[in-house]
Design a protein around this motif. Sequence first.
Motif, short mmCIF file in Angstrom:
data_model
loop_
_atom_site.label_atom_id
_atom_site.label_comp_id
_atom_site.label_asym_id
_atom_site.label_seq_id
_atom_site.Cartn_x
_atom_site.Cartn_y
_atom_site.Cartn_z
N VAL A 18 38.12 9.99 -17.14
CA VAL A 18 37.44 8.88 -16.47
C VAL A 18 36.51 9.42 -15.38
O VAL A 18 35.38 8.97 -15.22
CB VAL A 18 38.48 7.89 -15.87
N TYR A 21 33.29 10.83 -16.81
CA TYR A 21 32.46 9.73 -17.31
C TYR A 21 31.77 9.01 -16.14
O TYR A 21 30.57 8.76 -16.16
CB TYR A 21 33.33 8.76 -18.11
N LEU A 22 32.58 8.69 -15.13
CA LEU A 22 32.06 7.98 -13.95
C LEU A 22 30.99 8.79 -13.23
O LEU A 22 29.99 8.26 -12.76
CB LEU A 22 33.20 7.72 -12.96
N THR A 24 28.95 10.97 -14.46
CA THR A 24 27.69 10.92 -15.19
C THR A 24 27.02 9.56 -14.97
O THR A 24 25.83 9.47 -14.67
CB THR A 24 27.93 11.14 -16.71
N ARG A 25 27.81 8.49 -15.12
CA ARG A 25 27.25 7.13 -14.98
C ARG A 25 26.67 6.87 -13.60
O ARG A 25 25.64 6.24 -13.45
CB ARG A 25 28.36 6.11 -15.24
N GLU A 162 39.22 1.64 -23.41
CA GLU A 162 38.27 2.74 -23.55
C GLU A 162 37.91 3.28 -22.16
O GLU A 162 37.94 2.52 -21.18
CB GLU A 162 36.96 2.24 -24.18
N ILE A 163 37.53 4.54 -22.13
CA ILE A 163 37.10 5.14 -20.86
C ILE A 163 35.96 4.32 -20.25
O ILE A 163 35.92 4.10 -19.04
CB ILE A 163 36.65 6.61 -21.09
N SER A 164 35.06 3.84 -21.11
CA SER A 164 33.90 3.08 -20.59
C SER A 164 34.35 1.80 -19.90
O SER A 164 33.80 1.43 -18.86
CB SER A 164 32.92 2.77 -21.72
N SER A 165 35.36 1.10 -20.44
CA SER A 165 35.73 -0.16 -19.78
C SER A 165 36.57 0.10 -18.53
O SER A 165 36.48 -0.65 -17.55
CB SER A 165 36.41 -1.15 -20.74
N SER A 167 36.01 2.59 -16.56
CA SER A 167 34.99 2.95 -15.58
C SER A 167 34.26 1.71 -15.06
O SER A 167 33.98 1.59 -13.87
CB SER A 167 33.97 3.91 -16.20
N GLU A 168 33.99 0.79 -15.97
CA GLU A 168 33.31 -0.44 -15.57
C GLU A 168 34.18 -1.24 -14.58
O GLU A 168 33.69 -1.76 -13.59
CB GLU A 168 33.04 -1.27 -16.82
N GLU A 171 33.97 0.42 -11.22
CA GLU A 171 32.68 0.14 -10.56
C GLU A 171 32.65 -1.27 -9.99
O GLU A 171 32.25 -1.49 -8.84
CB GLU A 171 31.54 0.25 -11.57
#
Length: 180
Positions: A18, A21-22, A24-25, A162-165, A167-168, A171
């Motif tokens: 995570v 990923y974060l 980078t985002r 998912e890692i993306s959710s 991270s969302e 945020e």
Amino acid sequence: MVSNIVLIGYMGSGKSSVGKYLATRLNKVFLDLDDYIEAKEGKKITDIFKDHGEVYFRKKEKQFLVECLKESDNTIISLGGGTPCFGDNMDVILRDKKSISVYLKTSISTLTDRLYDERAKRPLIAHANSVEALTEFIAKHLFERNIFYTKSEIIVATDNKEISSISEEIENAILRILNL
Ligand code: S3P
């Protein structure tokens, strides 16, 4: 001003994935405290435990935690699973005005699934020689550590996400807390 995100959670909770990923985002630097300790000590964590014992490791972990918090800006800092649970480390993290803490909350069964095959790399769980033994160890250990983890400013449940959710969610929670 808050510019660092400190990721907290049990071994296998996804702090590194995570965190990367974060980073980078959000266009931040990623720093893993375990990697930092290994670089500074010139040894793998498993060897630090083997050669010097856990008390020595916790002393170094504290020293490098303080150093990382002080020197980092615009960074996602991924801690070791035990970092917030020793000495006054969690208070140090909470007092740091540059950082916001996030606990990645993962269930015992997910942690067991993720950790069983790679337990040899982790000195605290290397002794567990069956899935049942590992489950029981994690259950007890997590119970003891929860008191520290749950002091985090943000808590995100990670199971089946998912890692993306994840991270969302982090945020959005940060934006809410900082009233942005
Ligand atoms: C530990 C977790 C490890 C590492 C060390 C001790 C713990 O980090 O710091 O083996 O006490 O839970 P990860 O959570 O990154 O695996």
